[in-house]
Design a protein around this motif. Structure first.
Motif, PDB file in Angstrom:
ATOM      1  N   ARG A  58       0.813  -1.215   0.000  1.00  0.00           N
ATOM      2  CA  ARG A  58       0.000   0.000   0.000  1.00  0.00           C
ATOM      3  C   ARG A  58       0.851   1.271   0.000  1.00  0.00           C
ATOM      4  N   SER A 132       8.050  15.991   7.820  1.00  0.00           N
ATOM      5  CA  SER A 132       6.631  15.664   7.823  1.00  0.00           C
ATOM      6  C   SER A 132       6.229  14.776   6.649  1.00  0.00           C
ATOM      7  N   ASN A 134       6.603  11.471   6.301  1.00  0.00           N
ATOM      8  CA  ASN A 134       6.311  10.070   6.591  1.00  0.00           C
ATOM      9  C   ASN A 134       7.515   9.161   6.402  1.00  0.00           C
ATOM     10  N   ARG A 159      -4.042 -12.311   8.437  1.00  0.00           N
ATOM     11  CA  ARG A 159      -3.362 -11.165   7.836  1.00  0.00           C
ATOM     12  C   ARG A 159      -2.086 -10.860   8.604  1.00  0.00           C
ATOM     13  N   GLY A 161       1.534  -8.240   8.391  1.00  0.00           N
ATOM     14  CA  GLY A 161       2.127  -7.100   7.697  1.00  0.00           C
ATOM     15  C   GLY A 161       3.417  -7.491   6.996  1.00  0.00           C
ATOM     16  N   VAL A 163       6.368  -5.264   6.505  1.00  0.00           N
ATOM     17  CA  VAL A 163       6.763  -3.921   6.913  1.00  0.00           C
ATOM     18  C   VAL A 163       8.268  -3.773   6.716  1.00  0.00           C
TER      19      VAL A 163
ATOM     20  N   ASP B 229       4.466   5.085  14.637  1.00  0.00           N
ATOM     21  CA  ASP B 229       4.218   4.587  13.283  1.00  0.00           C
ATOM     22  C   ASP B 229       3.085   5.352  12.615  1.00  0.00           C
ATOM     23  N   ALA B 239       0.165  10.805   8.523  1.00  0.00           N
ATOM     24  CA  ALA B 239       0.776  11.138   7.236  1.00  0.00           C
ATOM     25  C   ALA B 239      -0.142  12.087   6.477  1.00  0.00           C
ATOM     26  N   GLN B 244      -3.152   8.304   3.516  1.00  0.00           N
ATOM     27  CA  GLN B 244      -2.186   7.477   4.242  1.00  0.00           C
ATOM     28  C   GLN B 244      -2.298   7.633   5.751  1.00  0.00           C
ATOM     29  N   HIS B 247      -6.210   5.299   9.648  1.00  0.00           N
ATOM     30  CA  HIS B 247      -5.895   3.941  10.112  1.00  0.00           C
ATOM     31  C   HIS B 247      -7.058   3.352  10.899  1.00  0.00           C
ATOM     32  N   LYS B 269     -12.036  -1.641   1.798  1.00  0.00           N
ATOM     33  CA  LYS B 269     -10.727  -1.693   2.476  1.00  0.00           C
ATOM     34  C   LYS B 269     -10.528  -0.512   3.423  1.00  0.00           C
ATOM     35  N   THR B 313      -9.776  -4.886   8.392  1.00  0.00           N
ATOM     36  CA  THR B 313      -9.011  -3.710   7.972  1.00  0.00           C
ATOM     37  C   THR B 313      -8.087  -3.179   9.071  1.00  0.00           C
ATOM     38  N   LEU B 314      -7.936  -3.953  10.148  1.00  0.00           N
ATOM     39  CA  LEU B 314      -7.027  -3.541  11.227  1.00  0.00           C
ATOM     40  C   LEU B 314      -5.651  -3.225  10.640  1.00  0.00           C
ATOM     41  N   ASP B 315      -5.069  -2.132  11.074  1.00  0.00           N
ATOM     42  CA  ASP B 315      -3.826  -1.677  10.449  1.00  0.00           C
ATOM     43  C   ASP B 315      -2.687  -2.669  10.658  1.00  0.00           C
ATOM     44  N   ILE B 316      -1.957  -2.920   9.586  1.00  0.00           N
ATOM     45  CA  ILE B 316      -0.864  -3.884   9.682  1.00  0.00           C
ATOM     46  C   ILE B 316       0.238  -3.402  10.615  1.00  0.00           C
ATOM     47  N   LEU B 317       0.371  -2.097  10.799  1.00  0.00           N
ATOM     48  CA  LEU B 317       1.415  -1.611  11.696  1.00  0.00           C
ATOM     49  C   LEU B 317       1.035  -1.880  13.153  1.00  0.00           C
ATOM     50  N   ILE B 319      -0.881  -4.811  13.759  1.00  0.00           N
ATOM     51  CA  ILE B 319      -0.714  -6.278  13.768  1.00  0.00           C
ATOM     52  C   ILE B 319       0.759  -6.633  13.996  1.00  0.00           C
TER      53      ILE B 319
END
Lengths: 237, 371
Positions: A58, A132, A134, A159, A161, A163, B229, B239, B244, B247, B269, B313-317, B319
């Protein structure tokens, strides 16, 4: 008659007033095309890495810095304030417009993957460095050189990540490309095409299996990715 | 005569070569001087709405102007109170008709480094965002025709002329003036800022908290609170680019999760994704989350430590953020110690900026008149 006299004084003013330099320069576009092996990259598709994990992405951002061109006399031209954040934008491409490069015949180009120099650890915002945007961790850690946020489903159907946040000095990787035919920069805008290959991050020398490892941030595992992108991740086409 | 001719020519050259040729007058631009570590901002101010002294002052008056509500009982400042870092202390807020909204009033701070406003990102710019609550039936519930008529009666026409060289008051210009005021709400003198500038020595707990806040944990290697994060850098906000900074932070399961960003994009999503707010002055802006469900910072930390709900859709960061190895599919937990939780909260208190909440430039311009 008088007017002509005035023009005589004034014309040079016009010519020099805007800081024009008599040395001739040219523009160079660097186009970065984001790929996944042979496929054009996009944020919607599923990709398969060397280990067979299917994943999607993403966010994909890459810093390059300190672009230098070396001419046929071995002289180096360093692009000023050269910190560039590359990401798939228009149709997976990102174009950097480099302006006012001295006209010459160039044999090679080099730059760093990552943020070279003390600017990495300062809070200053030159080039595309911007706290800023990201990509910054913090003062003592500096910027993320490559950032991938993605995910995959593991064998159990959960699922996870993917990362990839890679930084720190040892993951700064110099890239050097020699042109097959010398690049002649004159008044016209020239163009170089580079390809970035997402899948290269996860293979050669280190094949990454997401079932075992999918989180690479500021740790020993991150260096595995750093070794992988040192060579073959960016190529000149 | 000759001298004058030259003078004209040279002046022309100087102006002609100035790359930033502008025509802004309404008594010059208002200086903002935010710290460099916030990142660049000049390109974040729309070309057609630079912040001028007159525009800012008009925006400030409109922000506190109750005539902008249907029954003249509320202004923007009713739900965005300076003393509470421009929030109202409520989970959700009643409008003029006593009907509560569904989401909590957001803090207004450092908005220049943000796009896509409100919890679900519905408005791309502050200009359009500023207009909405005035018209919204469950908020200020006012028609613009009526509001403009009232503003004219109050003598605002001259102020709009001065600020925008405009003949008349329009909805568009009300939005622009409000946006100028809100873009000027910069908070940059918290203890954390003073620390970043080398003017303040944090306590050991504050220092540990800062480190934990910005660290993504790696089991066995690095302990972290995993806040940074999403709450990025010194701004501690999401972000900026696109969506982006939106979340899903695990507040609910798939069954009961709110729509969030999906209401705007239509993309499944994006279900349950909400805007990551700035944590500047967070100690003053309770209750927390888009629906104000948590009363205290302690509850918020508990949520992230041991209250995350799984969803598609829980944020991967989230997880991928734990201080201990967890099996995939388990409820993601942080496994923070009590001391670590206290440290993170100590850091969050460092983000309180007393100057910001008492800055007379941001205060109610009508208050002295009324008293």
């Amino acid at each position: 008659m008088k007017i002509i006299n005035y023009l005589f004084y004034i014309l040079p003013l016009f010519i020099f007033a805007c800081g024009g330099n008599e040395e001739s320069t040219a523009d160079l576009d660097l186009e970065f095309i984001h790929m996944a092996d042979e496929e054009s990259f996009n944020y919607e598709s599923l990709y398969q890495n060397e280990a067979g994990n299917e994943f999607s992405v993403r966010l994909w951002r890459t810093y390059i810095s300190k672009i230098e061109l070396i001419n046929s006399n071995g002289e180096v031209y360093a692009v000023p304030e050269s910190y560039h954040l590359i990401e798939p934008q228009n149709d997976n491409k990102y174009t950097l417009n480099l302006k006012n490069i001295p006209s010459a015949t160039y044999n090679s180009i080099q730059f760093y993957l990552g943020v070279e120099g003390e600017e990495n650890l300062s809070g200053t915002a030159i080039g595309d460095l911007d706290p800023s945007n990201n990509m910054a961790w913090n003062w003592t850690t500096g910027y993320k050189f490559i950032r991938i946020d993605g995910e995959f489903k593991n064998k159990a159907g959960n699922r996870r990540g993917v990362v990839v946040h890679i930084g720190t000095e040892k993951n700064l990787k110099k890239q050097e490309f020699t042109f097959n035919t010398p690049l002649v920069l004159n008044q016209n805008t020239s163009k170089l095409n580079f390809e970035l290959d997402l899948l290269e991050l996860f293979k050669g020398p280190n094949t990454i299996d997401f079932e075992i490892l999918s989180d690479f941030q500021f740790n020993n595992e991150a260096d595995l990715i750093g070794d992988n992108y040192a060579d073959g991740f960016i190529d000149l086409r | 005569m000759t001298k004058i001719f030259y003078l004209i020519v040279i002046t022309g050259l100087i102006i002609g070569c100035n790359p930033k040729e502008t025509n802004i007058d309404p008594n010059s631009e208002r200086e903002l001087n935010p710290p460099e570590y916030f990142g660049s901002y000049s390109n974040r101010i729309p070309d057609d709405n630079p912040i001028t002294r007159k525009g800012f002052e008009l925006g400030r008056m409109l922000f506190y102007e109750k005539k902008l509500s249907g029954d003249n009982s509320m202004s923007c400042a009713s739900c965005h109170q300076q003393k509470k870092a421009f929030t109202d202390g409520l989970a959700t807020s009643p409008g003029i008709d006593g009907v509560n909204g569904k989401v909590s009033s957001m803090s207004l701070v450092n908005l220049m480094w943000a796009e896509h406003f409100t919890w679900n990102g519905k408005f791309e710019q502050i200009e359009s965002q500023s207009i909405e609550p005035i018209r919204n039936p469950i908020e200020m519930h006012e028609s613009f025709d009526h509001a403009i008529q009232e503003l004219e009666e109050e003598g605002y026409t001259t102020l709009f002329q001065e600020a925008f060289n405009a003949e008349e008051i329009t909805e568009d210009l009300i939005g622009k003036a409000l946006a100028q005021f809100q873009r000027s709400l910069i908070s940059s003198n918290s203890k954390y800022d003073q620390y970043l500038r080398g003017e303040y020595e944090p306590s050991p707990s504050e220092k540990r908290g800062e480190r934990l806040f910005f660290t993504h944990p790696i089991p066995g290697q690095l302990r972290g609170g995993n806040c940074g994060d999403c709450h990025l850098g010194p701004l501690t906000s999401g972000a900026i680019d696109g969506f982006q900074g939106f979340h899903n932070n695990g507040l609910d399961t798939d069954e009961n999760i709110d729509e969030g960003l999906m209401a705007v994009t239509g993309d499944p999503k994006d279900k349950g994704r909400f805007k990551t707010p700035s944590l500047r002055n967070i100690a003053l802006t309770a209750p927390y989350m888009h629906d104000g469900r948590f009363e205290t910072l302690e509850e918020v930390i508990e949520h992230y430590d041991n209250g995350i709900h799984q969803s598609s859709t829980l944020d991967i960061l989230i997880i991928e953020g734990s201080n201990e190895n967890q099996d995939a599919g388990e409820r993601p937990r942080l496994f923070l110690t009590e001391q670590e939780k206290e440290d993170i909260i100590a850091f969050l208190h460092m983000l309180t900026d007393e100057d910001f909440i008492s800055n007379p430039d941001f205060s109610n311009p009508f208050e002295n008149e009324n008293n």
